[in-house]
Design a protein around this motif. Sequence first.
Motif, mmCIF file in Angstrom:
data_model
loop_
_atom_site.group_PDB
_atom_site.id
_atom_site.type_symbol
_atom_site.label_atom_id
_atom_site.label_comp_id
_atom_site.label_asym_id
_atom_site.label_seq_id
_atom_site.Cartn_x
_atom_site.Cartn_y
_atom_site.Cartn_z
ATOM 1 N N ALA A 183 28.258 -11.841 -64.063
ATOM 2 C CA ALA A 183 28.126 -13.150 -64.697
ATOM 3 C C ALA A 183 27.817 -12.997 -66.188
ATOM 4 O O ALA A 183 27.231 -11.987 -66.617
ATOM 5 C CB ALA A 183 27.036 -13.977 -64.019
ATOM 6 N N ARG A 184 28.217 -14.018 -66.951
ATOM 7 C CA ARG A 184 27.938 -14.061 -68.381
ATOM 8 C C ARG A 184 27.749 -15.505 -68.792
ATOM 9 O O ARG A 184 28.103 -16.417 -68.038
ATOM 10 C CB ARG A 184 29.072 -13.418 -69.185
ATOM 11 C CG ARG A 184 30.422 -14.051 -68.951
ATOM 12 C CD ARG A 184 31.503 -13.350 -69.738
ATOM 13 N NE ARG A 184 31.341 -13.556 -71.171
ATOM 14 C CZ ARG A 184 32.068 -12.952 -72.085
ATOM 15 N NH1 ARG A 184 32.982 -12.077 -71.723
ATOM 16 N NH2 ARG A 184 31.882 -13.198 -73.363
ATOM 17 N N ASP A 185 27.206 -15.715 -69.992
ATOM 18 C CA ASP A 185 26.825 -17.059 -70.416
ATOM 19 C C ASP A 185 27.883 -17.797 -71.208
ATOM 20 O O ASP A 185 27.666 -18.952 -71.589
ATOM 21 C CB ASP A 185 25.548 -16.991 -71.263
ATOM 22 C CG ASP A 185 24.359 -16.540 -70.446
ATOM 23 O OD1 ASP A 185 23.543 -15.757 -70.950
ATOM 24 O OD2 ASP A 185 24.253 -16.968 -69.281
ATOM 25 N N ASN A 186 29.004 -17.174 -71.488
ATOM 26 C CA ASN A 186 30.077 -17.860 -72.215
ATOM 27 C C ASN A 186 31.409 -17.322 -71.721
ATOM 28 O O ASN A 186 31.467 -16.356 -70.960
ATOM 29 C CB ASN A 186 29.933 -17.665 -73.725
ATOM 30 C CG ASN A 186 29.651 -16.217 -74.073
ATOM 31 O OD1 ASN A 186 30.266 -15.303 -73.545
ATOM 32 N ND2 ASN A 186 28.694 -15.996 -74.953
ATOM 33 N N TRP A 187 32.470 -17.992 -72.123
ATOM 34 C CA TRP A 187 33.788 -17.638 -71.597
ATOM 35 C C TRP A 187 34.223 -16.259 -72.075
ATOM 36 O O TRP A 187 34.078 -15.913 -73.251
ATOM 37 C CB TRP A 187 34.834 -18.678 -72.012
ATOM 38 C CG TRP A 187 36.199 -18.271 -71.568
ATOM 39 C CD1 TRP A 187 37.203 -17.759 -72.335
ATOM 40 C CD2 TRP A 187 36.700 -18.274 -70.223
ATOM 41 N NE1 TRP A 187 38.291 -17.459 -71.545
ATOM 42 C CE2 TRP A 187 38.025 -17.769 -70.254
ATOM 43 C CE3 TRP A 187 36.165 -18.669 -68.997
ATOM 44 C CZ2 TRP A 187 38.802 -17.647 -69.108
ATOM 45 C CZ3 TRP A 187 36.943 -18.555 -67.858
ATOM 46 C CH2 TRP A 187 38.239 -18.050 -67.923
ATOM 47 N N GLY A 188 34.807 -15.508 -71.175
ATOM 48 C CA GLY A 188 35.371 -14.212 -71.523
ATOM 49 C C GLY A 188 35.746 -13.482 -70.257
ATOM 50 O O GLY A 188 35.281 -13.836 -69.163
ATOM 51 N N ILE A 189 36.579 -12.439 -70.375
ATOM 52 C CA ILE A 189 37.021 -11.715 -69.195
ATOM 53 C C ILE A 189 36.831 -10.209 -69.326
ATOM 54 O O ILE A 189 37.126 -9.473 -68.391
ATOM 55 C CB ILE A 189 38.493 -12.028 -68.864
ATOM 56 C CG1 ILE A 189 39.403 -11.633 -70.030
ATOM 57 C CG2 ILE A 189 38.659 -13.498 -68.515
ATOM 58 C CD1 ILE A 189 40.888 -11.764 -69.707
#
Length: 123
Positions: free
Chosen positions: A99-105
């Motif tokens: 998981a992460r706090d902003n959009w990205g892949i």
Amino acid sequence: QVQLVESGGGLVQAGGSLRLSCAVSGRTFSRYIVTGWFRQAPGKERELVAVITSIGGTTYYSGSVKGRFTISKNDAKTTVYLQMNTLKPEDTAVYYCAARDNWGIAPNDFTYWGQGTQVTVSS
């Protein structure tokens, strides 16, 4: 902090299906987070499988699984699923929830990781 716990891995024959679950806990209520599934096969780099956003439910799939795998979440945003159909031997890997706090892949940009669950597809 976000805690992630995967479950649902196992051994399946080629052409079969499995569903992985990722239990998400911590300070996630009303919070925008991106949760993803990654996998790593022996001798290979960790690669993206699919991601989903907690708000809006936007999804993204890698080309190798698009059309066979489906990522989803429950309404309470406490569990993220990966339904895997038409499994192939090349899908064999340890699957991780992240998981992460902003959009990205990109894998390196994900902050929180689960311990992983083994998926083995026999031919």
